[in-house]
Design a protein around this motif. Structure first.
Motif, PDB file in Angstrom:
ATOM      1  N   PRO A  20      -7.759   9.522  13.757  1.00  0.00           N
ATOM      2  CA  PRO A  20      -8.899   8.672  13.394  1.00  0.00           C
ATOM      3  C   PRO A  20      -9.853   9.299  12.387  1.00  0.00           C
ATOM      4  O   PRO A  20     -10.651   8.589  11.773  1.00  0.00           O
ATOM      5  CB  PRO A  20      -9.607   8.465  14.752  1.00  0.00           C
ATOM      6  N   MET A  21      -9.805  10.619  12.193  1.00  0.00           N
ATOM      7  CA  MET A  21     -10.730  11.292  11.278  1.00  0.00           C
ATOM      8  C   MET A  21     -10.127  11.500   9.888  1.00  0.00           C
ATOM      9  O   MET A  21     -10.786  12.028   9.001  1.00  0.00           O
ATOM     10  CB  MET A  21     -11.162  12.635  11.876  1.00  0.00           C
ATOM     11  N   LEU A  22      -8.861  11.112   9.715  1.00  0.00           N
ATOM     12  CA  LEU A  22      -8.232  11.219   8.396  1.00  0.00           C
ATOM     13  C   LEU A  22      -8.655  10.049   7.511  1.00  0.00           C
ATOM     14  O   LEU A  22      -8.895   8.937   8.005  1.00  0.00           O
ATOM     15  CB  LEU A  22      -6.709  11.226   8.537  1.00  0.00           C
ATOM     16  N   ALA A  23      -8.717  10.293   6.226  1.00  0.00           N
ATOM     17  CA  ALA A  23      -9.065   9.226   5.282  1.00  0.00           C
ATOM     18  C   ALA A  23      -7.839   8.352   5.028  1.00  0.00           C
ATOM     19  O   ALA A  23      -6.699   8.775   5.208  1.00  0.00           O
ATOM     20  CB  ALA A  23      -9.563   9.835   3.969  1.00  0.00           C
ATOM     21  N   TRP A  24      -8.108   7.103   4.604  1.00  0.00           N
ATOM     22  CA  TRP A  24      -7.015   6.222   4.231  1.00  0.00           C
ATOM     23  C   TRP A  24      -6.386   6.698   2.922  1.00  0.00           C
ATOM     24  O   TRP A  24      -7.029   7.322   2.084  1.00  0.00           O
ATOM     25  CB  TRP A  24      -7.514   4.787   4.044  1.00  0.00           C
ATOM     26  N   LYS A  25      -5.130   6.423   2.755  1.00  0.00           N
ATOM     27  CA  LYS A  25      -4.339   6.619   1.538  1.00  0.00           C
ATOM     28  C   LYS A  25      -3.997   8.080   1.283  1.00  0.00           C
ATOM     29  O   LYS A  25      -2.830   8.440   1.118  1.00  0.00           O
ATOM     30  CB  LYS A  25      -5.046   6.020   0.322  1.00  0.00           C
ATOM     31  N   ARG A  26      -5.003   8.958   1.235  1.00  0.00           N
ATOM     32  CA  ARG A  26      -4.739  10.372   0.976  1.00  0.00           C
ATOM     33  C   ARG A  26      -5.840  11.188   1.645  1.00  0.00           C
ATOM     34  O   ARG A  26      -7.018  10.868   1.531  1.00  0.00           O
ATOM     35  CB  ARG A  26      -4.708  10.653  -0.523  1.00  0.00           C
ATOM     36  N   ALA A  27      -5.443  12.237   2.353  1.00  0.00           N
ATOM     37  CA  ALA A  27      -6.424  13.055   3.056  1.00  0.00           C
ATOM     38  C   ALA A  27      -5.979  14.510   3.026  1.00  0.00           C
ATOM     39  O   ALA A  27      -4.839  14.831   2.676  1.00  0.00           O
ATOM     40  CB  ALA A  27      -6.581  12.577   4.499  1.00  0.00           C
ATOM     41  N   SER A  28      -6.894  15.358   3.418  1.00  0.00           N
ATOM     42  CA  SER A  28      -6.613  16.785   3.564  1.00  0.00           C
ATOM     43  C   SER A  28      -6.775  17.150   5.028  1.00  0.00           C
ATOM     44  O   SER A  28      -7.780  16.787   5.663  1.00  0.00           O
ATOM     45  CB  SER A  28      -7.559  17.608   2.690  1.00  0.00           C
ATOM     46  N   LEU A  29      -5.800  17.828   5.583  1.00  0.00           N
ATOM     47  CA  LEU A  29      -5.800  18.121   7.012  1.00  0.00           C
ATOM     48  C   LEU A  29      -6.821  19.191   7.379  1.00  0.00           C
ATOM     49  O   LEU A  29      -7.455  19.114   8.437  1.00  0.00           O
ATOM     50  CB  LEU A  29      -4.393  18.547   7.446  1.00  0.00           C
TER      51      LEU A  29
ATOM     52  N   GLY B 215       0.820  -1.205   0.000  1.00  0.00           N
ATOM     53  CA  GLY B 215       0.000   0.000   0.000  1.00  0.00           C
ATOM     54  C   GLY B 215       0.851   1.250   0.000  1.00  0.00           C
ATOM     55  O   GLY B 215       1.762   1.395   0.810  1.00  0.00           O
ATOM     56  N   VAL B 216       0.569   2.165  -0.923  1.00  0.00           N
ATOM     57  CA  VAL B 216       1.266   3.445  -0.992  1.00  0.00           C
ATOM     58  C   VAL B 216       0.321   4.517  -0.458  1.00  0.00           C
ATOM     59  O   VAL B 216      -0.871   4.512  -0.764  1.00  0.00           O
ATOM     60  CB  VAL B 216       1.685   3.771  -2.440  1.00  0.00           C
ATOM     61  N   PHE B 217       0.835   5.432   0.354  1.00  0.00           N
ATOM     62  CA  PHE B 217      -0.021   6.447   0.958  1.00  0.00           C
ATOM     63  C   PHE B 217       0.716   7.778   1.050  1.00  0.00           C
ATOM     64  O   PHE B 217       1.945   7.828   1.041  1.00  0.00           O
ATOM     65  CB  PHE B 217      -0.487   6.010   2.350  1.00  0.00           C
ATOM     66  N   ALA B 218      -0.065   8.825   1.120  1.00  0.00           N
ATOM     67  CA  ALA B 218       0.482  10.173   1.254  1.00  0.00           C
ATOM     68  C   ALA B 218       0.831  10.440   2.711  1.00  0.00           C
ATOM     69  O   ALA B 218       0.284   9.801   3.624  1.00  0.00           O
ATOM     70  CB  ALA B 218      -0.540  11.193   0.758  1.00  0.00           C
ATOM     71  N   PRO B 219       1.724  11.399   2.960  1.00  0.00           N
ATOM     72  CA  PRO B 219       2.063  11.717   4.362  1.00  0.00           C
ATOM     73  C   PRO B 219       0.842  12.137   5.182  1.00  0.00           C
ATOM     74  O   PRO B 219       0.717  11.763   6.342  1.00  0.00           O
ATOM     75  CB  PRO B 219       3.085  12.850   4.233  1.00  0.00           C
ATOM     76  N   ILE B 220      -0.057  12.924   4.570  1.00  0.00           N
ATOM     77  CA  ILE B 220      -1.290  13.308   5.263  1.00  0.00           C
ATOM     78  C   ILE B 220      -2.351  12.270   4.921  1.00  0.00           C
ATOM     79  O   ILE B 220      -3.012  12.336   3.870  1.00  0.00           O
ATOM     80  CB  ILE B 220      -1.757  14.721   4.855  1.00  0.00           C
TER      81      ILE B 220
END
Length: 661
Positions: free
Chosen positions: A409-418, A340-345
């Protein structure tokens, strides 16, 4: 005859452990279904043998069999029956029997509940568990035999350490051992995965319930030990950064990181190397704690043994298990490329931050605990590393960890916006800021306590915000949101409850930062004022217990002339052990504890006897342990989710069972 039966049962358990270490592993290597199938009955048979041995030792204690050296050294005929039984694990040899019985129980539980596991993986896990069990059984048989005889027998025993004759110490060790040994299961899963060369989502789901259960029991074990120190030692505090306290904290910190990391392996097949490494590290730190407690290198009220030979044996076990596992990890780790590849956020990025901060705190505690030992060994210089160092070094790491706990816990998997997450937490930030301002206004310039209250309310509000966000509050009708909240996975509720429990514990710790203390000598009939109360000493009298004598004070606590509480602190003298203990009197309420300790009695200048009293006002102290209970409750609630307990059928079980490694 019964002690000999217990001794022979231990030897039988060791022979079964040898078979469990070899046959299933050989069967997994050859693809032999019959040899792999031997793992479960061998594990169950080993548990039965060790249980018989443990029951034999309990029988020796209950019947006051003074021909057994262990009973002579740790029991007495006048000791209450409850403490005769709990005294079985209140010493080095007996506690090791309990340790291996829990370990055998975990191995049998893997056999009972691991039906969904591929046969080859379960065989390898059981083989590793058998190797760990064999090492500790050899340690007991060759260096710590609890059934050694003495003749002629003495008329009575020497008694148990009076500090251990307490209900808190009756519960604390078994819970702690279940937590320690639970990480032996995750360790075995990690080693088995390294042997197989495969870590995937199904493996993460199999590891997760064991790490969750171990973490829950270890949390309760540590908190009950803290509670015992609070009321039994009479020091008025909840944590003293004692080296043996730190020894139990280290695997808890690593286990917390493991618990979160396993979620990522299960959900995203990422952080595989992190998870395997943490599984190895958590058990390695559990073994390190065992070594520190039993080697004699530390002086502590918690220490069991002071025999360097025993410490050397455990150090060898530590070297074999840990060095072998980490060598295997170094060989296999390059092949465990993350899928799995994911963004820092992202949710994964938040868990990586969580792991980094928890491991950094673990490193600080590890260095602070062991550095004095290495310095003494190398230079002969003895130093003490105490609370000022640990508080100053861990607080800057704990603060961002707490901040991230509500956001992650409120961040999305893989890529999210803070930014959208922070917008949904704006009211939680307002609650935290209000708590900070009110603490400064009401309690004076106590910046650290105010910051602690802000962190506590941030976590509590963050846990509520997490559930509200999952339920869709603000995006749908309240009826729909309520129905969605009711249908949320128990694991989601459990995580929110556990995070809220951390907030409650921080609330109690912050309140203790505002505690006050007074040391005063009071004659019978005299009084003193403290914390807005009048404390009147009615008198001091003698008291006789089942195996001790005591001096007990009666203190009436009044406010505005009205009796609030009657407190009876005492000092107990145990003739058998020639030891005096302090029994604090505590009046607990949701607002905090009133805490009284009886000191020495002395004559003043007028020749009147006075009793020295140490009085504490500990705001919000009970919430420290209530919060720990809420954390464990959250873990148990998550574990009740069937989707966590039952492994994902992601692997093709039949093919895995039949295929050679």
């Amino acid at each position: 005859m019964i002690p000999e039966l217990g001794h022979f049962a231990l030897i039988l358990a060791a022979m079964l452990a040898i078979a469990q270490s070899i046959l299933p592993l050989w069967g997994a290597q050859r693809g032999d279904v019959r040899l792999m199938g031997s793992a479960a009955p061998l594990a169950v048979a080993g548990l039965i043998a060790i249980t018989i041995s443990f029951a034999a030792l309990i029988w020796a204690y209950v019947t006051n069999d003074m021909t057994v050296v262990n009973v002579v050294a740790n029991s007495h005929s006048a000791k209450p029956m409850l403490f005769k039984v709990t005294g079985v694990w209140g010493n080095h040899e007996g506690s090791l029997i309990l340790w291996v019985m829990v370990l055998a129980g975990c191995s049998a539980a893997v056999a009972a509940f691991g039906g969904a596991l591929p046969s080859a993986l379960q065989a390898r896990v059981q083989a590793v568990m058998g190797m760990i069990l064999l090492g500790f059984l050899a340690f007991i048989i060759f260096t710590s035999n609890p059934f050694e005889r003495i003749w002629p027998p003495p008329p009575d025993g020497q008694g148990l350490n009076p500090l251990l004759q307490d209900i808190g110490l009756a519960i604390h060790p078994p819970l702690l051992y279940i937590g320690y040994v639970g990480y032996a299961v995750t360790f075995a899963f990690a080693v088995a995965a390294l042997i197989e060369g495969r870590v995937d989502a199904a493996w993460g789901r199999w590891v997760r319930p064991w790490s969750l259960a171990a973490w829950s029991f270890l949390t309760m074990g540590i908190s009950i030990g803290s509670w015992w120190a609070y009321y039994e030692l009479g020091w008025g505090g909840y944590w003293f950064w004692d080296p043996v306290e730190n020894a139990s904290l280290l695997p808890w910190l690593a286990g917390t990181a493991l618990l979160h990391s396993a979620i990522v392996v299960e959900k995203r097949e990422a952080l595989k190397i992190w998870t395997v490494l943490l599984a190895l590290l958590a058990f390695a730190l559990s073994l390190l704690g065992t070594f520190l407690v039993r080697s004699g290198v530390l002086n502590s009220v918690h220490s069991f043994a002071s025999d360097p030979a025993r410490g050397l044996f455990i150090l060898c076990l530590l070297g074999i298990y840990v060095a072998g596992a980490f060598a295997l990890f170094a060989w296999r780790a390059p092949a465990m490329a993350p899928a799995g590849v994911f963004a820092p956020i992202s949710r994964e990025g938040g868990i990586v931050l969580n792991n980094l901060l928890l491991c950094s705190i673990t490193a600080v505690v590890f260095v602070g605990t062991l550095y004095p030992l290495f310095l003494d060994l190398l230079t002969g210089q003895m130093i003490s590393v105490g609370p000022p160092f640990f508080n100053a070094a861990t607080a800057p790491l704990a603060l961002p960890l707490v901040m991230a706990m509500a956001v992650g816990p409120m961040l999305a998997w893989k890529r999210a916006s803070l930014w959208p997450v922070l917008q949904r937490l704006w009211w939680a930030a307002c609650v935290a800021l209000l708590a900070f301002i009110l603490t400064l206004a009401l309690a004076g310039w106590h910046v650290l306590s105010a910051l602690g209250f802000a962190c506590a309310f941030w976590l509590l509000a963050g846990a509520v915000a997490d559930i509200a966000d999952r339920a869709g509050v603000g995006r749908t009708s309240l009826g729909n949101a309520w129905n969605r909240a009711r249908n949320l996975p128990r694991a989601a509720w459990g995580a929110a409850i556990a995070h809220a429990g951390v907030g409650v514990t921080i609330l109690g710790i912050s309140g203790m930062g505002l505690s006050t203390e007074k040391l005063v000598a009071v004659p019978p009939g005299g009084s003193t004022t403290f914390a807005g109360y009048e404390w009147r000493l009615e008198g001091v009298r003698d008291f006789v217990g089942p195996n001790f004598t005591a001096r007990k004070a009666t203190i009436t606590v009044l406010r505005d002339g009205r009796v609030v509480h009657v407190m009876e602190p005492s000092k107990r003298y145990f003739p058998t052990g020639r030891m005096t203990t302090t029994e604090a009197a505590i009046r607990t309420s949701p607002a905090g504890d009133l805490y009284a300790v009886l000191g020495e009695e002395r004559a003043n200048e007028a020749g009147v006897n006075e009793a020295v009293l140490r009085l504490h006002n500990n705001p919000l102290a009970p919430w420290i342990w209530i919060g720990a209970g809420i954390m464990a409750l959250g873990a148990a609630f998550s574990l009740s989710d069937r989707r966590i307990r039952i492994a994902a059928p992601a692997r093709r079980r039949k093919e895995e069972a039949e295929a050679p490694a």
